[in-house]
Design a protein around this motif. Structure first.
Motif, PDB file in Angstrom:
ATOM      1  N   ASN A 140      70.034  69.486  21.343  1.00  0.00           N
ATOM      2  CA  ASN A 140      69.140  68.557  22.193  1.00  0.00           C
ATOM      3  C   ASN A 140      67.825  68.442  21.323  1.00  0.00           C
ATOM      4  N   VAL A 143      68.744  66.003  18.659  1.00  0.00           N
ATOM      5  CA  VAL A 143      68.905  64.742  18.828  1.00  0.00           C
ATOM      6  C   VAL A 143      67.832  64.162  19.504  1.00  0.00           C
ATOM      7  N   GLY A 144      66.693  64.632  20.119  1.00  0.00           N
ATOM      8  CA  GLY A 144      65.536  64.299  20.825  1.00  0.00           C
ATOM      9  C   GLY A 144      64.688  63.960  19.622  1.00  0.00           C
ATOM     10  N   TRP A 146      65.611  62.722  16.611  1.00  0.00           N
ATOM     11  CA  TRP A 146      65.900  60.932  16.106  1.00  0.00           C
ATOM     12  C   TRP A 146      65.653  60.059  17.271  1.00  0.00           C
ATOM     13  N   MET A 147      65.831  60.589  18.593  1.00  0.00           N
ATOM     14  CA  MET A 147      65.178  59.372  19.444  1.00  0.00           C
ATOM     15  C   MET A 147      63.888  59.166  19.389  1.00  0.00           C
ATOM     16  N   LEU A 148      63.043  60.112  19.117  1.00  0.00           N
ATOM     17  CA  LEU A 148      61.682  59.586  18.874  1.00  0.00           C
ATOM     18  C   LEU A 148      61.303  58.386  18.005  1.00  0.00           C
ATOM     19  N   LEU A 150      63.676  56.035  16.905  1.00  0.00           N
ATOM     20  CA  LEU A 150      64.462  54.722  17.470  1.00  0.00           C
ATOM     21  C   LEU A 150      65.692  55.212  18.255  1.00  0.00           C
ATOM     22  N   ILE A 151      66.005  54.345  19.139  1.00  0.00           N
ATOM     23  CA  ILE A 151      67.282  54.581  19.886  1.00  0.00           C
ATOM     24  C   ILE A 151      68.564  54.732  19.094  1.00  0.00           C
ATOM     25  N   GLY A 154      69.072  57.952  17.363  1.00  0.00           N
ATOM     26  CA  GLY A 154      69.400  58.843  18.338  1.00  0.00           C
ATOM     27  C   GLY A 154      70.796  58.807  18.631  1.00  0.00           C
ATOM     28  N   ILE A 155      71.353  57.792  18.584  1.00  0.00           N
ATOM     29  CA  ILE A 155      72.626  57.461  19.000  1.00  0.00           C
ATOM     30  C   ILE A 155      73.655  58.111  17.827  1.00  0.00           C
ATOM     31  N   ILE A 158      73.735  61.652  18.089  1.00  0.00           N
ATOM     32  CA  ILE A 158      74.732  62.322  18.835  1.00  0.00           C
ATOM     33  C   ILE A 158      76.094  62.300  18.314  1.00  0.00           C
TER      34      ILE A 158
END
Length: 270
Positions: A140, A143-144, A146-148, A150-151, A154-155, A158
């Motif tokens: 997590n 992944v978090g 990478w989510m910071l 861009l979306i 982050g995908i 995952i």
């Protein structure tokens, strides 16, 4: 590596067997344990006079509905809420990781049609709670990060780490970073295919939803007791279809992992 259509067909054969009920039962059992532990912890806090965040805000909402004055919590209430919230989050996180490990282990048995000690596999995470919780935390975290950005990154992350839980189930002594590293290697060049596999089930779910909404809308126009019964029936059928598709989807993901693993075998343990 097999095509998505072939993997859907193979996973469908698994779901059509008794494995559907085994997987569904294990999911219900583990989720029930997680939910029951949360209720038990909440009851324990209540018996000790500790105010949890949920209890506090529920009481405040009720006061607002009744038109009573809103009062700020005291320093002691803040302390109790912080303690109760931290404990509930920790227990939920650990049990969530244990449940993920158990479900993954059962899915691996399902695609291999191995019915030996299924219950032991389902509860295998309880024997290594720290290891599975650490894997969930590290995954997590990455992944978090990478989510910071861009979306989309982050995908991608995952899908990059999707195989980590399967690897942990097959190699319980592996650390979190090794599982994530091997998952990254296995999923290299296969993330988009995994995404398309997921999207095929999303499309099927949307078709099932549309197939249920149309007759429900027509029944609503007719009205009456018969229409209400028909609507309830279509809702029940829709829920059953979604559950079936959900189990089929996670089995297909497991078949995908096995194909990806066999195409890029994991190196021998050091």
């Amino acid at each position: 590596m097999k095509s998505n259509a072939e993997m859907r067909k193979e996973s469908y054969a698994v779901v059509r067997s008794r494995w559907f009920w085994i997987i569904f039962g294990v999911i219900l059992l583990l989720q029930g344990i997680c939910h029951g532990a949360g209720l038990l912890l909440g009851s324990l806090h209540g018996s000790m006079g500790i105010v949890s965040p949920v209890d506090f805000f529920s009481k405040k909402l009720e006061m607002l509905r009744q038109g009573l004055d809103y009062t700020l919590p005291t320093a002691e209430t803040y302390r109790q809420m912080a303690y109760a919230g931290a404990m509930e989050m920790l227990v939920g996180y650990v049990l969530g990781a244990v449940a993920l490990f158990g479900i993954t282990a059962v899915l691996l048995k399902a695609v291999s049609d191995d019915r030996n000690d299924v219950l032991g596999a389902a509860f295998g995470g309880f024997g290594r709670p720290l290891g599975v919780t650490w894997l969930l935390m590290v995954m997590n975290f990455f992944v978090g990060l990478w989510m910071l950005l861009l979306i989309v990154p982050g995908i991608i992350a995952i899908y990059r780490y999707r195989a980590a839980w399967y690897l942990k189930s097959e190699h319980p002594d592996w650390g979190a970073l090794k599982c994530l590293g091997e998952s990254k290697r296995i999923m290299r060049g296969r993330k988009f295919q995994a995404f398309l596999l997921d999207m095929s089930f999303v499309v099927m779910a949307m078709l099932a939803l549309f197939a249920a909404l149309v007759p429900m809308s027509l029944a609503g126009l007719i009205g009456g007791a018969v229409a209400a019964m028909a609507t309830s029936l279509f809702i029940a059928l829709l829920v059953a279809a979604m559950v079936y598709l959900g189990v089929w989807c996670i089995v297909a993901r497991t078949v995908f992992y096995r194909e990806a693993r066999d195409s890029a075998p994991c190196p021998a343990e050091s």
